[in-house]
Design a protein around this motif. Structure first.
Motif, PDB file in Angstrom:
ATOM      1  N   ASP A 153       0.315   2.120   4.490  1.00  0.00           N
ATOM      2  CA  ASP A 153      -1.501   3.460   4.380  1.00  0.00           C
ATOM      3  C   ASP A 153      -2.424   2.651   4.261  1.00  0.00           C
ATOM      4  OD1 ASP A 153      -3.180   4.725   3.290  1.00  0.00           O
ATOM      5  OD2 ASP A 153      -1.971   5.520   1.043  1.00  0.00           O
ATOM      6  N   ASN A 195      -5.383   2.472   1.076  1.00  0.00           N
ATOM      7  CA  ASN A 195      -4.683   2.678   0.162  1.00  0.00           C
ATOM      8  C   ASN A 195      -6.392   2.078  -0.604  1.00  0.00           C
ATOM      9  OD1 ASN A 195      -4.550   1.482  -2.651  1.00  0.00           O
ATOM     10  ND2 ASN A 195      -2.219   2.266  -2.384  1.00  0.00           N
ATOM     11  N   SER A 222       0.621  -1.276  -0.318  1.00  0.00           N
ATOM     12  CA  SER A 222      -0.085  -0.400  -0.001  1.00  0.00           C
ATOM     13  C   SER A 222       1.306   1.175  -0.773  1.00  0.00           C
ATOM     14  CB  SER A 222      -0.787   0.029   1.310  1.00  0.00           C
ATOM     15  OG  SER A 222       0.040  -0.092   2.432  1.00  0.00           O
ATOM     16  N   SER A 238      -2.991   7.420  -0.528  1.00  0.00           N
ATOM     17  CA  SER A 238      -3.135   6.907  -1.726  1.00  0.00           C
ATOM     18  C   SER A 238      -3.669   7.830  -2.318  1.00  0.00           C
ATOM     19  CB  SER A 238      -3.653   5.464  -2.363  1.00  0.00           C
ATOM     20  OG  SER A 238      -3.945   5.438  -3.445  1.00  0.00           O
TER      21      SER A 238
END
Length: 392
Positions: A92, A95, A23, A337
């Motif tokens: 993350d 994401n 991610s 993201s």
């Protein structure tokens, strides 16, 4: 690198290793490039001794993965030894671009899936690392940080989960409520503010700004975000105002109490450029409502600033707000993201955080204080001074 003088007087806590989960892979590669570049140039007096064995490498990324079975279950795999390493795991949890197969169906990864993968990698380390630091920019379950009725305290539980698995330090960015660290009082927890990157983003992309009380103001969109607005106002030498969200607590829509009205507290914004700063933009309704209210009060250009741009309902309403002249620029970091569509917007300014994260990792690996990185007042002052000289 400005940090070199301090780092050359110390030795690393352990061999540096980065494990960016899928991610966070793109960001992890950017961070790795900075670290490789800096350490290749750094001439430490112990460079040729066993003390700094492995200090200069072509990459610090440790190969790891979370393959899944056909049932959707997974396992964490680390493909090289990490014994004695000072590990930095990066994830993350927001994401939404990743997916996996679940009994023949495509399933998008949720924050729960990303957090589970993080724990799988920690489990795969198996206690062999010298130290584990987790960098989780958008703190998992940070919006569920307090109990208001019979409900779970998910963020506190998640932090305790990580500590119980052997994590030594947790680094996050602009935590929704930093007081959640009370759940792990004996371990390291740092919440980093990207104020320097926001100011740099504005100054590099907008010319002719007059940064003084007569021409600019900082606004907090709600009472919960006043601390970050106060900090930004103080370093810029500006006045601050805030909005109070009056909610209808008898109803719950999409998991929250709907806002009835935004009440403004502060001096006149007429003719002034306004910086609205918050920790995140989710749907964006609240920020656009605040910008609309400021326009009604005859504010000049409006800059929307948020650490995390989630844009859960798309960008159409921001396009319209820009076309209607409600917002002038929108700034977010790349800690979460981002869709490629966002970078095509004429009003969007991206604030890259990879170099900042690399600074933090490089400094912590040497067991040096990161206080000046957490409070970048001097760097902001120099940036403002340079801007004012160039535009005088």
């Amino acid at each position: 690198m400005a940090n070199d003088e301090r780092l050359l007087r110390t030795i690393p806590a352990g061999t540096l290793g980065l494990i960016p989960l899928e991610s966070f892979s793109d960001m992890g590669k950017k961070v790795d490039k900075y670290l490789v570049k800096w350490r290749a140039k750094r001439e430490h007096e112990l460079s040729d001794t066993i003390t700094l064995n492995g200090y200069k490498r072509s990459t610090y990324i440790v190969e790891a993965a979370c393959p899944r079975f056909g049932s959707g279950e997974a396992k964490g795999v680390i493909k090289e030894s990490v014994r004695g390493y000072d590990l930095y795991l990066m994830v993350d949890i927001t994401n939404h671009h990743l997916s996996y197969s679940l009994c023949g169906h495509t399933n998008l990864m949720s924050p729960d899936d990303h957090f589970a993968d993080l724990k799988r990698i920690i489990a795969a380390v198996g206690g062999k690392a010298r130290r584990i630091t987790v960098i989780i920019p958008f703190l998992y379950e940070s919006r569920q940080h307090k109990r208001t009725s019979r409900e779970s305290l998910d963020c506190a539980l998640a932090l305790q989960d990580l500590i119980n698995m052997g994590v030594d330090n947790i680094i996050t960015f602009d935590a929704h409520d930093p007081k959640v660290q009370n759940a792990i009082p004996l371990k390291g927890f740092d919440t980093v503010q990207p104020a320097y990157q926001f100011i740099k983003g504005i100054l590099n992309n907008v010319k002719g700004l007059k940064i003084d009380n007569d021409h600019m103001m900082v606004i907090s969109p709600d009472e919960g975000g006043t601390n970050r607005a106060i900090y930004l106002a103080n370093v810029l030498g500006l006045d601050m105002g805030m909005f109070y969200k009056r909610r209808d607590y008898s109803k719950v829509i999409d998991g929250r109490n709907p806002i009835v009205a935004h009440e403004f507290l502060g001096a006149s914004v007429e003719g002034k450029d306004v910086l609205i700063i918050d920790d995140m933009i989710s749907s964006g309704d609240s920020m656009i409502d605040v910008a609309t209210e400021l326009k009604k009060r005859k504010a000049n250009r409006i800059f929307m600033i948020a650490t995390f741009g989630l844009f859960t309902n798309g960008l159409e309403k921001f396009d319209k707000a820009y076309e209607d002249g409600i917002i002038y620029r929108l700034l977010t970091t790349n800690l979460t993201s981002q869709d490629e569509e966002l970078f095509q917007k004429p009003y969007y300014i991206n604030c890259d955080m990879s170099k900042y994260i690399a600074y933090i990792i490089d400094t912590l690996n040497h067991d040096v204080s990161i206080s000046d990185l957490l409070d970048p007042y001097e760097r902001i002052y120099r940036l403002l001074d340079k801007y004012k000289k160039e535009n005088s």
